[in-house]
Write a protein that holds these residues in place. Structure first.
Motif, PDB file in Angstrom:
ATOM      1  N   THR A   1       0.816  -1.238  -0.121  1.00  0.00           N
ATOM      2  CA  THR A   1       0.052  -0.078  -0.053  1.00  0.00           C
ATOM      3  C   THR A   1       0.877   1.352  -0.038  1.00  0.00           C
ATOM      4  O   THR A   1       0.417   2.321   0.186  1.00  0.00           O
ATOM      5  CB  THR A   1      -0.975   0.009   1.009  1.00  0.00           C
ATOM      6  OG1 THR A   1      -0.193   0.123   2.418  1.00  0.00           O
ATOM      7  CG2 THR A   1      -1.808  -0.896   1.287  1.00  0.00           C
ATOM      8  N   GLY A   2       2.175   1.004  -0.027  1.00  0.00           N
ATOM      9  CA  GLY A   2       2.922   2.236   0.077  1.00  0.00           C
ATOM     10  C   GLY A   2       3.299   2.727   1.344  1.00  0.00           C
ATOM     11  O   GLY A   2       3.787   3.858   1.408  1.00  0.00           O
ATOM     12  N   ALA A   3       3.104   2.020   2.244  1.00  0.00           N
ATOM     13  CA  ALA A   3       3.042   2.599   3.499  1.00  0.00           C
ATOM     14  C   ALA A   3       4.521   2.689   4.091  1.00  0.00           C
ATOM     15  O   ALA A   3       5.235   2.177   3.765  1.00  0.00           O
ATOM     16  CB  ALA A   3       2.413   1.464   4.747  1.00  0.00           C
ATOM     17  N   GLU A   4       4.829   3.785   4.926  1.00  0.00           N
ATOM     18  CA  GLU A   4       5.947   3.985   5.512  1.00  0.00           C
ATOM     19  C   GLU A   4       6.395   3.237   6.734  1.00  0.00           C
ATOM     20  O   GLU A   4       7.614   2.989   6.814  1.00  0.00           O
ATOM     21  CB  GLU A   4       5.857   5.612   6.046  1.00  0.00           C
ATOM     22  CG  GLU A   4       7.313   6.383   6.432  1.00  0.00           C
ATOM     23  CD  GLU A   4       7.203   6.500   8.154  1.00  0.00           C
ATOM     24  OE1 GLU A   4       8.318   6.492   8.512  1.00  0.00           O
ATOM     25  OE2 GLU A   4       6.125   6.183   8.558  1.00  0.00           O
ATOM     26  N   ARG A   5       5.621   2.720   7.395  1.00  0.00           N
ATOM     27  CA  ARG A   5       5.834   1.901   8.465  1.00  0.00           C
ATOM     28  C   ARG A   5       4.557   1.399   9.231  1.00  0.00           C
ATOM     29  O   ARG A   5       3.357   1.557   8.785  1.00  0.00           O
ATOM     30  CB  ARG A   5       6.244   2.617   9.783  1.00  0.00           C
ATOM     31  CG  ARG A   5       5.442   3.867  10.511  1.00  0.00           C
ATOM     32  CD  ARG A   5       6.019   4.539  11.696  1.00  0.00           C
ATOM     33  NE  ARG A   5       5.010   5.056  12.292  1.00  0.00           N
ATOM     34  CZ  ARG A   5       5.055   6.411  12.287  1.00  0.00           C
ATOM     35  NH1 ARG A   5       5.823   7.153  11.465  1.00  0.00           N
ATOM     36  NH2 ARG A   5       3.949   6.957  13.174  1.00  0.00           N
ATOM     37  N   ILE A   6       4.816   0.066  10.051  1.00  0.00           N
ATOM     38  CA  ILE A   6       3.740  -0.422  10.699  1.00  0.00           C
ATOM     39  C   ILE A   6       3.950  -0.010  12.237  1.00  0.00           C
ATOM     40  O   ILE A   6       4.989   0.066  12.831  1.00  0.00           O
ATOM     41  CB  ILE A   6       3.584  -2.171  10.575  1.00  0.00           C
ATOM     42  CG1 ILE A   6       3.365  -2.340   9.493  1.00  0.00           C
ATOM     43  CG2 ILE A   6       2.829  -2.645  11.600  1.00  0.00           C
ATOM     44  CD1 ILE A   6       3.657  -3.926   9.248  1.00  0.00           C
ATOM     45  N   THR A   7       3.029   0.393  12.878  1.00  0.00           N
ATOM     46  CA  THR A   7       3.173   0.892  14.432  1.00  0.00           C
ATOM     47  C   THR A   7       2.313   0.029  15.271  1.00  0.00           C
ATOM     48  O   THR A   7       1.023  -0.333  14.831  1.00  0.00           O
ATOM     49  CB  THR A   7       2.687   2.225  14.377  1.00  0.00           C
ATOM     50  OG1 THR A   7       3.392   3.315  13.977  1.00  0.00           O
ATOM     51  CG2 THR A   7       2.807   2.664  16.180  1.00  0.00           C
ATOM     52  N   LEU A   8       2.821  -0.600  16.323  1.00  0.00           N
ATOM     53  CA  LEU A   8       1.977  -1.206  17.158  1.00  0.00           C
ATOM     54  C   LEU A   8       2.426  -1.146  18.773  1.00  0.00           C
ATOM     55  O   LEU A   8       3.284  -0.349  18.987  1.00  0.00           O
ATOM     56  CB  LEU A   8       2.297  -2.906  17.088  1.00  0.00           C
ATOM     57  CG  LEU A   8       3.891  -3.267  17.217  1.00  0.00           C
ATOM     58  CD1 LEU A   8       4.076  -3.602  18.464  1.00  0.00           C
ATOM     59  CD2 LEU A   8       4.171  -4.450  16.060  1.00  0.00           C
ATOM     60  N   SER A   9       1.413  -1.597  19.516  1.00  0.00           N
ATOM     61  CA  SER A   9       1.716  -1.493  20.917  1.00  0.00           C
ATOM     62  C   SER A   9       1.213  -2.776  21.632  1.00  0.00           C
ATOM     63  O   SER A   9       0.709  -3.566  21.093  1.00  0.00           O
ATOM     64  CB  SER A   9       0.748  -0.451  21.565  1.00  0.00           C
ATOM     65  OG  SER A   9      -0.577  -0.507  21.373  1.00  0.00           O
TER      66      SER A   9
END
Length: 158
Positions: free
Chosen positions: A120-128
């Motif tokens: 999808t062209g995402a810059e990153r994945i963020t999680l917690s």
């Protein structure tokens, strides 16, 4: 993808998957000390899938998916990094059934999330994750996820 050398199927959840997704979601809620709320959970998931609110994925243990039971689910929420002007994905939920843990399913789901986000062209994945969820933190570190040290997150319950 493989789980302990066996073929693994990870695919987007759709309306026909509501029962399997709900079963895992209810277990996830119980894991975090929430009430099962099975009926409300099913309605919630059905609404989210119908509206395309986020992306839900299911993991199955074998290539004979019709004969396999879903072992895990993952939920990604879209967002945007306004500074980078690119999409990001928030890994909101990842749950593996206790009977299927230790087989590499979480790692397979995370790799799938990375491929999906990249597509999808995402810059990153963020999680917690919870401070005391050492097992999950170990997996995240192993895969190169870095703990955020720059920003503090604040919440206000409404």
């Amino acid at each position: 993808m493989t789980i302990h050398g066996q073929p693994a199927i990870i695919r987007a959840a759709a309306l026909p998957d509501i029962a399997a997704l709900t079963k895992l979601y209810v277990s996830y809620r119980l894991f975090y000390g929430e009430p099962a709320a099975s009926e409300a959970s099913e309605e919630f998931l059905r609404d989210r899938i119908q509206r395309g609110a986020g992306a839900y994925f299911l993991a199955f243990s074998s290539s004979a998916e019709k004969d396999a039971e879903a072992m895990a689910f993952m939920h990604l929420m879209p967002s945007t990094n306004t500074l980078a002007m690119r999409p990001i994905w928030l890994l909101e939920d990842l749950y593996v059934d206790p009977s299927a843990r230790g087989q590499g399913i979480a790692i397979s789901l995370l790799r799938h999330a990375e491929e999906f986000a990249s597509s999808t062209g995402a810059e990153r994945i963020t999680l917690s994750t919870a401070h005391d969820n050492a097992a999950a933190q170990s997996i995240y570190r192993k895969l190169g996820y870095v703990r955020e040290e720059h920003f503090w997150y604040f919440h206000r319950v409404l």
